[in-house]
Design a protein around this motif. Structure first.
Motif, mmCIF file in Angstrom:
data_model
loop_
_atom_site.group_PDB
_atom_site.id
_atom_site.type_symbol
_atom_site.label_atom_id
_atom_site.label_comp_id
_atom_site.label_asym_id
_atom_site.label_seq_id
_atom_site.Cartn_x
_atom_site.Cartn_y
_atom_site.Cartn_z
ATOM 1 N N VAL A 275 0.834 -1.198 0.000
ATOM 2 C CA VAL A 275 0.000 0.000 0.000
ATOM 3 C C VAL A 275 0.873 1.255 0.000
ATOM 4 C CG1 VAL A 275 -1.661 1.352 1.352
ATOM 5 C CG2 VAL A 275 -1.880 -1.140 1.229
ATOM 6 N N SER A 276 0.464 2.252 -0.767
ATOM 7 C CA SER A 276 1.095 3.576 -0.714
ATOM 8 C C SER A 276 0.014 4.625 -0.893
ATOM 9 C CB SER A 276 2.140 3.709 -1.835
ATOM 10 O OG SER A 276 2.527 5.060 -2.008
ATOM 11 N N THR A 277 -0.160 5.487 0.113
ATOM 12 C CA THR A 277 -1.147 6.565 -0.019
ATOM 13 C C THR A 277 -0.488 7.892 0.333
ATOM 14 O OG1 THR A 277 -2.009 6.318 2.248
ATOM 15 C CG2 THR A 277 -3.062 5.011 0.535
ATOM 16 N N LEU A 278 -0.416 8.769 -0.656
ATOM 17 C CA LEU A 278 0.183 10.102 -0.504
ATOM 18 C C LEU A 278 1.617 9.999 0.023
ATOM 19 C CD1 LEU A 278 -2.867 12.041 1.022
ATOM 20 C CD2 LEU A 278 -2.290 11.673 -1.377
ATOM 21 N N VAL A 279 2.375 9.106 -0.586
ATOM 22 C CA VAL A 279 3.749 8.850 -0.143
ATOM 23 C C VAL A 279 4.761 8.982 -1.278
ATOM 24 C CG1 VAL A 279 5.318 7.081 0.748
ATOM 25 C CG2 VAL A 279 3.084 7.393 1.794
ATOM 26 N N LEU A 280 4.431 8.533 -2.475
ATOM 27 C CA LEU A 280 5.382 8.588 -3.580
ATOM 28 C C LEU A 280 5.767 10.018 -3.948
ATOM 29 C CD1 LEU A 280 4.024 5.752 -5.901
ATOM 30 C CD2 LEU A 280 5.956 5.671 -4.314
ATOM 31 N N CYS A 281 5.003 10.978 -3.455
ATOM 32 C CA CYS A 281 5.338 12.389 -3.645
ATOM 33 C C CYS A 281 6.500 12.824 -2.760
ATOM 34 C CB CYS A 281 4.124 13.266 -3.352
ATOM 35 S SG CYS A 281 3.431 12.985 -1.700
ATOM 36 N N THR A 282 6.787 12.064 -1.699
ATOM 37 C CA THR A 282 7.760 12.494 -0.702
ATOM 38 C C THR A 282 9.107 11.787 -0.795
ATOM 39 O OG1 THR A 282 7.058 10.878 0.957
ATOM 40 C CG2 THR A 282 5.901 12.993 0.930
ATOM 41 N N VAL A 283 9.152 10.607 -1.379
ATOM 42 C CA VAL A 283 10.411 9.864 -1.404
ATOM 43 C C VAL A 283 11.423 10.588 -2.283
ATOM 44 C CG1 VAL A 283 9.307 7.656 -0.929
ATOM 45 C CG2 VAL A 283 9.628 8.380 -3.301
ATOM 46 N N ASN A 284 12.700 10.460 -1.935
ATOM 47 C CA ASN A 284 13.748 11.141 -2.694
ATOM 48 C C ASN A 284 13.875 10.602 -4.110
ATOM 49 O OD1 ASN A 284 14.544 12.918 -0.655
ATOM 50 N ND2 ASN A 284 15.914 11.401 0.254
ATOM 51 N N ASN A 285 13.724 9.298 -4.270
ATOM 52 C CA ASN A 285 13.858 8.675 -5.582
ATOM 53 C C ASN A 285 12.657 7.770 -5.836
ATOM 54 O OD1 ASN A 285 14.606 7.089 -7.854
ATOM 55 N ND2 ASN A 285 16.773 7.445 -7.415
ATOM 56 N N PRO A 286 11.610 8.300 -6.466
ATOM 57 C CA PRO A 286 10.396 7.507 -6.646
ATOM 58 C C PRO A 286 10.583 6.286 -7.535
ATOM 59 C CG PRO A 286 10.271 9.552 -7.899
ATOM 60 C CD PRO A 286 11.469 9.665 -7.024
ATOM 61 N N VAL A 287 11.468 6.373 -8.526
ATOM 62 C CA VAL A 287 11.706 5.218 -9.402
ATOM 63 C C VAL A 287 12.287 4.059 -8.590
ATOM 64 C CG1 VAL A 287 13.040 4.343 -11.361
ATOM 65 C CG2 VAL A 287 11.988 6.624 -11.475
ATOM 66 N N THR A 288 13.264 4.359 -7.737
ATOM 67 C CA THR A 288 13.850 3.328 -6.886
ATOM 68 C C THR A 288 12.816 2.754 -5.930
ATOM 69 O OG1 THR A 288 16.025 4.382 -6.987
ATOM 70 C CG2 THR A 288 15.654 2.834 -5.186
ATOM 71 N N CYS A 289 11.967 3.623 -5.369
ATOM 72 C CA CYS A 289 10.927 3.157 -4.441
ATOM 73 C C CYS A 289 9.946 2.228 -5.147
ATOM 74 C CB CYS A 289 10.195 4.361 -3.853
ATOM 75 S SG CYS A 289 8.941 3.925 -2.630
ATOM 76 N N ILE A 290 9.506 2.590 -6.333
ATOM 77 C CA ILE A 290 8.579 1.743 -7.094
ATOM 78 C C ILE A 290 9.242 0.422 -7.448
ATOM 79 C CG2 ILE A 290 7.299 1.531 -9.264
ATOM 80 C CD1 ILE A 290 6.906 4.633 -9.104
ATOM 81 N N ASN A 291 10.518 0.457 -7.796
ATOM 82 C CA ASN A 291 11.240 -0.779 -8.097
ATOM 83 C C ASN A 291 11.358 -1.673 -6.867
ATOM 84 O OD1 ASN A 291 11.613 -0.248 -10.810
ATOM 85 N ND2 ASN A 291 13.586 0.751 -10.509
ATOM 86 N N GLN A 292 11.510 -1.059 -5.686
ATOM 87 C CA GLN A 292 11.537 -1.829 -4.444
ATOM 88 C C GLN A 292 10.185 -2.497 -4.195
ATOM 89 O OE1 GLN A 292 14.028 -2.200 -1.511
ATOM 90 N NE2 GLN A 292 15.033 -2.293 -3.498
ATOM 91 N N ILE A 293 9.117 -1.771 -4.466
ATOM 92 C CA ILE A 293 7.776 -2.343 -4.310
ATOM 93 C C ILE A 293 7.605 -3.546 -5.238
ATOM 94 C CG2 ILE A 293 5.319 -1.912 -4.722
ATOM 95 C CD1 ILE A 293 5.903 1.027 -3.801
ATOM 96 N N LYS A 294 8.025 -3.393 -6.483
ATOM 97 C CA LYS A 294 7.949 -4.506 -7.431
ATOM 98 C C LYS A 294 8.808 -5.688 -6.967
ATOM 99 C CE LYS A 294 8.214 -4.158 -11.771
ATOM 100 N NZ LYS A 294 8.855 -3.873 -13.080
ATOM 101 N N ARG A 295 9.974 -5.377 -6.450
ATOM 102 C CA ARG A 295 10.898 -6.432 -6.024
ATOM 103 C C ARG A 295 10.306 -7.300 -4.916
ATOM 104 N NH1 ARG A 295 14.047 -7.333 -1.905
ATOM 105 N NH2 ARG A 295 13.722 -5.279 -0.948
ATOM 106 N N ILE A 296 9.685 -6.665 -3.922
ATOM 107 C CA ILE A 296 9.192 -7.428 -2.771
ATOM 108 C C ILE A 296 7.848 -8.104 -3.046
ATOM 109 C CG2 ILE A 296 10.467 -5.989 -1.142
ATOM 110 C CD1 ILE A 296 7.813 -4.653 -0.371
ATOM 111 N N LEU A 297 7.136 -7.666 -4.072
ATOM 112 C CA LEU A 297 5.855 -8.298 -4.395
ATOM 113 C C LEU A 297 6.061 -9.701 -4.934
ATOM 114 C CD1 LEU A 297 3.762 -5.481 -6.149
ATOM 115 C CD2 LEU A 297 3.148 -6.689 -4.047
ATOM 116 N N LYS A 298 5.190 -10.598 -4.514
ATOM 117 C CA LYS A 298 5.160 -11.929 -5.104
ATOM 118 C C LYS A 298 4.645 -11.837 -6.544
ATOM 119 C CE LYS A 298 4.126 -14.403 -0.782
ATOM 120 N NZ LYS A 298 3.125 -15.229 -0.066
#
Length: 213
Positions: free
Chosen positions: A111-134
């Motif tokens: 889950v991410s709600t009103l958070v991707l606007c704040t991370v320093n590197n959104p591409v890396t954060c999204i890639n981390q989300i993809k990585r940990i997802l089954k």
């Protein structure tokens, strides 16, 4: 961490924790319907990026196992209180969304709600989300985004960006998160763009939806 960053964190951290606690009821009024729909039939264990003070716990089934990725330690006390209030089994990880210490292919629901606007590197954060997802794991999101080019709202986002960015712990008023999600390579992606009218004018341009790995 630079001294200036540390100083900003100890100033903004407690302020933001208080602000989010104060706005909890109003944010439920604004986002409750969308979040209940997105979180419906969630699994027993979920991972939340940027849990804040625990505003989303009210939408979870009792005894849900919540792994809360929350770097602001000043949010943690209210996170724990809300976990007790809503009957949630809470595990807090004090880390940023760009560096999550969970194994590859280990999570069913993020889950991410009103958070991707704040991370320093959104591409890396999204890639981390993809990585940990089954495989076939689900990512649900509600985010504010960049307004239409040359619109009045885009102009407001631009002129308010700097003070907004400082006060709300690095929040970008005009980040093009929709395009970032579209280019992230999810297996499926459903995005609904809409305007959420509220006194928080810079963040009225929003998206919500879900993606599968």
């Amino acid at each position: 961490m630079k001294h200036s960053d540390f100083k900003n964190n100890i100033v903004r951290g407690p302020i933001n924790a208080w602000v989010f606690k104060f706005l909890d009821g109003y944010m439920n009024y604004l986002f409750g319907k969308s979040k209940r729909k997105l979180f419906k039939n969630h699994p027993e264990t979920i991972v939340e990026i940027g849990s804040g003070t625990g505003a989303n716990m009210r939408y979870l089934t009792k005894r849900t196992n919540l792994i809360a990725i929350e770097p602001n330690i000043y949010m943690h006390n209210n996170l724990k209180k809300n976990a007790v209030k809503y009957g949630i089994n809470l595990e807090i990880k004090t880390m940023v969304g760009e560096s999550i210490d969970l194994p590859d292919n280990s999570c069913d629901f993020v889950v991410s709600t009103l958070v991707l606007c704040t991370v320093n590197n959104p591409v890396t954060c999204i890639n981390q989300i993809k990585r940990i997802l089954k495989p076939s794991g689900i990512f649900v999101f509600v985010e504010h985004v960049k307004a239409k080019e040359k619109s009045i709202l885009a102009y407001i986002q631009k002129i308010l960006h700097k003070p907004w960015h400082w006060f709300f712990e690095g929040c970008h008023t005009n980040r093009d998160t929709k395009s970032l999600l579209e280019s992230a390579g999810f297996n499926t992606l459903e995005i609904e763009a809409y305007n959420l009218y509220s006194p928080f004018i810079p963040i009225t341009s929003q998206i919500r939806g879900k993606a599968t790995k």
